[in-house]
Design an enzyme around this catalytic site. Structure first.
Site, PDB file in Angstrom:
ATOM      1  N   HIS A   1     -24.359  18.068  -6.962  1.00 28.88           N
ATOM      2  CA  HIS A   1     -23.248  17.896  -7.929  1.00 28.88           C
ATOM      3  C   HIS A   1     -21.910  17.741  -7.208  1.00 28.88           C
ATOM      4  O   HIS A   1     -20.867  18.103  -7.749  1.00 28.88           O
ATOM      5  CB  HIS A   1     -23.170  19.058  -8.925  1.00 28.88           C
ATOM      6  CG  HIS A   1     -24.482  19.388  -9.558  1.00 28.88           C
ATOM      7  ND1 HIS A   1     -24.883  18.877 -10.767  1.00 28.88           N
ATOM      8  CD2 HIS A   1     -25.523  20.151  -9.109  1.00 28.88           C
ATOM      9  CE1 HIS A   1     -26.096  19.329 -11.060  1.00 28.88           C
ATOM     10  NE2 HIS A   1     -26.508  20.097 -10.061  1.00 28.88           N
TER      11      HIS A   1
ATOM     12  N   SER B   1      -2.485   0.626   5.776  1.00 29.87           N
ATOM     13  CA  SER B   1      -1.829   0.199   4.545  1.00 29.87           C
ATOM     14  C   SER B   1      -0.581  -0.589   4.904  1.00 29.87           C
ATOM     15  O   SER B   1       0.095  -0.282   5.891  1.00 29.87           O
ATOM     16  CB  SER B   1      -1.455   1.432   3.720  1.00 29.87           C
ATOM     17  OG  SER B   1      -0.358   1.141   2.871  1.00 29.87           O
TER      18      SER B   1
ATOM     19  N   GLU C   1     -16.045   0.872   2.009  1.00 31.35           N
ATOM     20  CA  GLU C   1     -15.812   0.561   0.593  1.00 31.35           C
ATOM     21  C   GLU C   1     -16.421  -0.786   0.227  1.00 31.35           C
ATOM     22  O   GLU C   1     -16.955  -0.976  -0.875  1.00 31.35           O
ATOM     23  CB  GLU C   1     -14.315   0.560   0.301  1.00 31.35           C
ATOM     24  CG  GLU C   1     -13.695   1.946   0.413  1.00 31.35           C
ATOM     25  CD  GLU C   1     -12.176   1.867   0.412  1.00 31.35           C
ATOM     26  OE1 GLU C   1     -11.589   1.628  -0.651  1.00 31.35           O
ATOM     27  OE2 GLU C   1     -11.578   2.011   1.497  1.00 31.35           O
TER      28      GLU C   1
ATOM     29  N   LYS D   1      -1.706   5.860   6.316  1.00 31.98           N
ATOM     30  CA  LYS D   1      -3.057   5.603   5.828  1.00 31.98           C
ATOM     31  C   LYS D   1      -4.015   5.086   6.898  1.00 31.98           C
ATOM     32  O   LYS D   1      -3.660   4.252   7.712  1.00 31.98           O
ATOM     33  CB  LYS D   1      -3.014   4.570   4.674  1.00 31.98           C
ATOM     34  CG  LYS D   1      -2.358   5.067   3.417  1.00 31.98           C
ATOM     35  CD  LYS D   1      -3.094   6.206   2.746  1.00 31.98           C
ATOM     36  CE  LYS D   1      -4.386   5.784   2.119  1.00 31.98           C
ATOM     37  NZ  LYS D   1      -4.314   5.217   0.801  1.00 31.98           N
TER      38      LYS D   1
END
Ligand code: ARG
Length: 461
Positions: A157, A278, A291, A284
């Site tokens: 979970h 970024s 992804e 970043k």
């Protein structure tokens, strides 16, 4: 004006735009080498059956071999106004040989030819996917090896659940990819049947020895029924399922690594070379490759759905709808190949933060081990669960964990607790207490790693 393989029946040439739109040569040129290979075998089969004179058969074979060599040497030459790769190869052959070239298609249909080509293609290309998958499994096994006895939490979970070895985590993803490897083998086996001899739909009137033809082309069997064969794309759907599920697994590995490398957990660091920055936020370090792997799983799943939907409700025998199979197969293959390669690099480049990972593997997630301790003292598990649950509730409220409890506090919870409880409630003791072969017990994980290494050695031989 181009004439088509079927021009005789028509008064007028096809409308240019509609013809171009329905043509498949743009994308089925990828089957060029398979089409020529299949045609060479068919020419031999016709010659053996006495349909072609022996020298004419040899002439056709030589011309096709030259066409194959030219296409391999100059891929850009695989181009033209042709309807599909089959028409293209036949045009080149007729350009070279005239009427002899016009005899090649005797007793054969493009319906079986396209099935043959796609089967040959998959048999030729699946091994490359196998090798790429083995490299990812190898990278995971490599990380499992260097992790040694490092600890981390396993999640259910997405809440910390129980301590495991970091190696066990890496091998968990290797286990899923091993199944994918088998599924690709299954897809290859399903493609392993010769459709030639099926004709357009009813079979062929020439006594071609299709069993010999199957042997020539390296197929282990001949399809069972010509009607079925002309529209059977089950082997393509099986391949797409294998690709889709492989991509689902890569997406889950990607998601785990995105979370585990993220600022919240930081069990691992991603290599700078496989991260991006970024344009606005200087701090970043984004996991873009992971992804994209996660995102591209959608394409692979989509291709499976697309082909199944195309196949559903088709009447018996070949239908042009089936031309869509190639978009699905080629893009699924490319997607999987690209994702396997980048995943291998990402895994190779991971750096383990041993302390952080180990720290996250202790605390209240040792509650099951505390309950197991009581079970060892004869307390029924359900009672033990309740006792430890109440203790966790109190510790949680006081922002403490088990290590802060003195023996008197333990004994206030249950007189079954002895002085050895403190040594038993550690992440290390928890993994060492596991007893089953699939568990995170260090000996079991060592055994699992050596099994994977042995498998990798066998498949790379
Ligand atoms: N381009 C077609 C395909 O990909 C080849 C078979 C065409 N057969 C036909 N009768 N139109 O499916």
């Amino acid at each position: 004006m181009t004439s088509h393989l079927w021009s005789g029946r028509f008064d007028a040439p096809p409308e240019a735009a509609a013809f171009e739109w329905g043509s498949s040569f743009r994308f089925d040129r990828r089957l060029f080498e398979d089409d020529v290979t299949g045609s060479i075998a068919w020419a031999r089969g016709l010659a053996r059956a006495g349909v072609l004179a022996a020298d004419e058969g040899r002439q056709i074979e030589a011309a096709l071999t030259a066409i194959l060599e030219r296409g391999r040497a100059e891929p850009a030459s695989i181009d033209g106004p042709d309807e599909d790769v089959h028409s293209f190869v036949e045009r080149l052959l007729v350009e070279r040989l005239g009427d002899s070239g016009r005899r090649l298609h005797t007793g054969r249909s493009r319906n079986e030819q396209v099935s043959l080509d796609l089967r040959l293609y998959l048999r030729r290309r699946i091994p490359a996917l196998h090798r790429a998958m083995e490299r990812v499994i190898g990278a995971l096994a490599g990380k499992a090896g260097t992790a040694g006895d490092a600890l981390m939490p396993a999640f259910t979970h997405f809440r910390p659940a129980q301590p495991v070895l970091v190696a066990h985590f890496f091998l968990s993803h290797a286990a899923a990819l091993r199944r994918d490897h088998d599924r690709l083998t299954g897809a290859r086996d399903e493609a392993d049947a010769l459709p030639l001899g099926s004709g357009a739909v009813a079979g062929t009137s020439y006594a071609v020895d299709v069993r010999a033809l199957a042997r020539d082309l390296g197929f282990s069997r001949v399809v069972a029924n010509s009607i079925d064969a002309s529209s059977d794309r089950d082997f393509a759907a099986t391949f797409l399922y294998a690709c889709a599920l492989s991509m689902v697994h890569l997406s889950r590995l990607a998601e785990d690594l995105i979370m585990f490398c993220g600022d919240g957990l930081r069990f691992f660091d991603l290599s700078d070379a496989l991260s991006t920055g970024s344009s606005m936020m200087p701090q970043k370090k984004n996991p873009d490759p992971l992804e994209l792997v996660r995102g591209k799983s959608g394409r692979a799943v989509g291709h499976l759905m697309a082909l199944l939907t195309t196949m559903k409700g088709l009447p018996s025998g070949y239908n042009k709808d089936l031309q869509e199979d190639k978009h699905a197969v080629f893009d699924a293959e490319d997607t999987l190949a690209g994702c396997l390669a980048v995943t291998e690099s990402v895994v190779d480049g991971l750096a383990l933060n041993r302390e952080r990972a180990a720290e996250a593997a202790s605390g209240l997630l040792l509650a099951t081990d505390v309950a197991d301790y009581l079970v060892g003292r004869g307390v029924p598990f359900r009672r033990a669960h309740e006792i430890v649950g109440a203790l966790v509730r109190k510790l949680h409220a006081e922002s403490r964990d088990f290590t802060s409890l003195g023996l008197d506090e333990w004994r206030a919870v249950s007189d079954q607790f002895g002085a050895d409880i403190l040594a038993r409630v550690t992440a290390r003791a928890s993994v060492e207490a596991k007893r089953t072969p699939q568990s995170t017990a260090p000996a079991a994980v060592r055994e699992a790693l050596s099994e994977v290494s042995g498998w990798l050695a066998t498949v790379s031989r």
